[in-house]
Design a protein around this motif. Sequence first.
Motif, PDB file in Angstrom:
ATOM      1  N   PHE A 297      -7.649   2.530   3.308  1.00 53.30           N
ATOM      2  CA  PHE A 297      -7.609   3.284   1.803  1.00 53.30           C
ATOM      3  C   PHE A 297      -8.073   2.044   0.810  1.00 53.30           C
ATOM      4  O   PHE A 297      -7.770   1.135   0.792  1.00 53.30           O
ATOM      5  CB  PHE A 297      -6.290   3.734   1.648  1.00 53.30           C
ATOM      6  CG  PHE A 297      -5.924   5.003   2.300  1.00 53.30           C
ATOM      7  CD1 PHE A 297      -6.487   5.129   3.685  1.00 53.30           C
ATOM      8  CD2 PHE A 297      -4.978   5.920   1.864  1.00 53.30           C
ATOM      9  CE1 PHE A 297      -6.086   6.413   4.195  1.00 53.30           C
ATOM     10  CE2 PHE A 297      -4.630   7.121   2.337  1.00 53.30           C
ATOM     11  CZ  PHE A 297      -5.176   7.374   3.474  1.00 53.30           C
TER      12      PHE A 297
ATOM     13  N   TRP B 167      -4.709  -1.757   6.871  1.00 54.31           N
ATOM     14  CA  TRP B 167      -4.166  -1.120   7.918  1.00 54.31           C
ATOM     15  C   TRP B 167      -5.206   0.196   8.329  1.00 54.31           C
ATOM     16  O   TRP B 167      -5.391   0.334   9.258  1.00 54.31           O
ATOM     17  CB  TRP B 167      -2.845  -0.656   7.537  1.00 54.31           C
ATOM     18  CG  TRP B 167      -1.781  -1.647   7.851  1.00 54.31           C
ATOM     19  CD1 TRP B 167      -2.108  -2.911   8.012  1.00 54.31           C
ATOM     20  CD2 TRP B 167      -0.249  -1.583   7.858  1.00 54.31           C
ATOM     21  NE1 TRP B 167      -0.895  -3.839   8.479  1.00 54.31           N
ATOM     22  CE2 TRP B 167       0.185  -2.911   8.275  1.00 54.31           C
ATOM     23  CE3 TRP B 167       0.540  -0.578   7.453  1.00 54.31           C
ATOM     24  CZ2 TRP B 167       1.575  -3.116   8.355  1.00 54.31           C
ATOM     25  CZ3 TRP B 167       1.879  -0.716   7.574  1.00 54.31           C
ATOM     26  CH2 TRP B 167       2.272  -2.044   8.188  1.00 54.31           C
ATOM     27  N   HIS B 168      -5.224   1.065   7.200  1.00 57.07           N
ATOM     28  CA  HIS B 168      -6.156   2.029   7.542  1.00 57.07           C
ATOM     29  C   HIS B 168      -7.313   2.095   6.689  1.00 57.07           C
ATOM     30  O   HIS B 168      -7.881   3.356   6.325  1.00 57.07           O
ATOM     31  CB  HIS B 168      -5.098   3.277   7.442  1.00 57.07           C
ATOM     32  CG  HIS B 168      -4.018   3.333   7.982  1.00 57.07           C
ATOM     33  ND1 HIS B 168      -2.835   3.119   7.271  1.00 57.07           N
ATOM     34  CD2 HIS B 168      -3.585   3.320   9.407  1.00 57.07           C
ATOM     35  CE1 HIS B 168      -1.792   2.994   8.387  1.00 57.07           C
ATOM     36  NE2 HIS B 168      -2.204   2.996   9.612  1.00 57.07           N
TER      37      HIS B 168
ATOM     38  N   CYS C 156      -7.244  -1.670   1.924  1.00 52.24           N
ATOM     39  CA  CYS C 156      -6.038  -1.829   2.750  1.00 52.24           C
ATOM     40  C   CYS C 156      -6.344  -2.236   4.167  1.00 52.24           C
ATOM     41  O   CYS C 156      -7.252  -1.681   4.706  1.00 52.24           O
ATOM     42  CB  CYS C 156      -5.233  -0.832   2.703  1.00 52.24           C
ATOM     43  SG  CYS C 156      -3.455  -1.221   3.681  1.00 52.24           S
TER      44      CYS C 156
ATOM     45  N   CYS D  95       0.926  -1.321   0.020  1.00 52.69           N
ATOM     46  CA  CYS D  95      -0.199  -0.046  -0.015  1.00 52.69           C
ATOM     47  C   CYS D  95       0.688   1.177  -0.031  1.00 52.69           C
ATOM     48  O   CYS D  95       1.684   1.261   0.737  1.00 52.69           O
ATOM     49  CB  CYS D  95      -0.917   0.005   1.261  1.00 52.69           C
ATOM     50  SG  CYS D  95      -1.916   1.398   1.470  1.00 52.69           S
TER      51      CYS D  95
ATOM     52  N   HIS E 189       0.151   4.056   0.965  1.00 54.77           N
ATOM     53  CA  HIS E 189       0.049   5.029   2.218  1.00 54.77           C
ATOM     54  C   HIS E 189       1.188   5.041   3.236  1.00 54.77           C
ATOM     55  O   HIS E 189       1.751   5.959   3.094  1.00 54.77           O
ATOM     56  CB  HIS E 189      -1.466   4.917   2.782  1.00 54.77           C
ATOM     57  CG  HIS E 189      -1.375   5.696   3.988  1.00 54.77           C
ATOM     58  ND1 HIS E 189      -2.307   4.944   5.070  1.00 54.77           N
ATOM     59  CD2 HIS E 189      -1.493   6.980   4.063  1.00 54.77           C
ATOM     60  CE1 HIS E 189      -2.512   5.932   5.933  1.00 54.77           C
ATOM     61  NE2 HIS E 189      -1.966   7.147   5.268  1.00 54.77           N
ATOM     62  N   GLU E 190       1.461   3.742   3.822  1.00 56.59           N
ATOM     63  CA  GLU E 190       2.221   3.639   4.870  1.00 56.59           C
ATOM     64  C   GLU E 190       2.690   2.154   4.552  1.00 56.59           C
ATOM     65  O   GLU E 190       2.956   1.463   5.761  1.00 56.59           O
ATOM     66  CB  GLU E 190       1.562   3.928   6.069  1.00 56.59           C
ATOM     67  CG  GLU E 190       1.412   5.486   6.494  1.00 56.59           C
ATOM     68  CD  GLU E 190       1.159   5.770   7.625  1.00 56.59           C
ATOM     69  OE1 GLU E 190       0.871   4.812   8.755  1.00 56.59           O
ATOM     70  OE2 GLU E 190       0.723   6.904   8.248  1.00 56.59           O
TER      71      GLU E 190
ATOM     72  N   GLY F   5       1.451  -0.840   3.888  1.00 53.31           N
ATOM     73  CA  GLY F   5       0.748  -1.940   4.359  1.00 53.31           C
ATOM     74  C   GLY F   5       0.709  -2.875   3.316  1.00 53.31           C
ATOM     75  O   GLY F   5       0.926  -2.805   2.195  1.00 53.31           O
TER      76      GLY F   5
HETATM   77  S1  FES Z   1      -1.177   1.515   5.032  1.00 53.30           S
HETATM   78 FE1  FES Z   1      -2.641   1.133   3.648  1.00 53.30          FE
HETATM   79  S2  FES Z   1      -4.133   2.748   4.063  1.00 53.30           S
HETATM   80 FE2  FES Z   1      -2.517   3.031   5.323  1.00 53.30          FE
END
Ligand code: FES
Length: 102
Positions: free
Chosen positions: A68, A65-66, A63, A44, A46-47, A49
């Motif tokens: 998205f 993790w958060h 995702c 991912c 974003h961070e 994931g």
């Molecule tokens: S790491 Fe995927 S939404 Fe944050």
Amino acid sequence: MAFVAVARASEIPVGQGTFVERDGLALAVFNAGGGRFYATGPICPHEDGPLSEGWVEGGAIICPWHGFDFDLVSGACGVDPELAVPVYPVRVRDEVVEVDLP
Ligand code: FES
């Protein structure tokens, strides 16, 4: 570019994904149901994931993790338009999922 076998269709439950590594490329392969499979990058943006542990909702991957979402066809993120994941062509032949690797 060449289609490479990555999994048996029956190995990926509907709505879920799996992590695959082929020819030095890591992928997430998803079963969207109805014989439709999609392949994306596994991380991912974003961070970082683990996208392959996410799930399919509508036409997107979520995702874990958060939350998205990433469009299964374009890879575009529905939350942050600056983010996207790579997508790869997929076909299913004789119950085997094949991905067209770059
Ligand atoms: S790491 Fe995927 S939404 Fe944050």
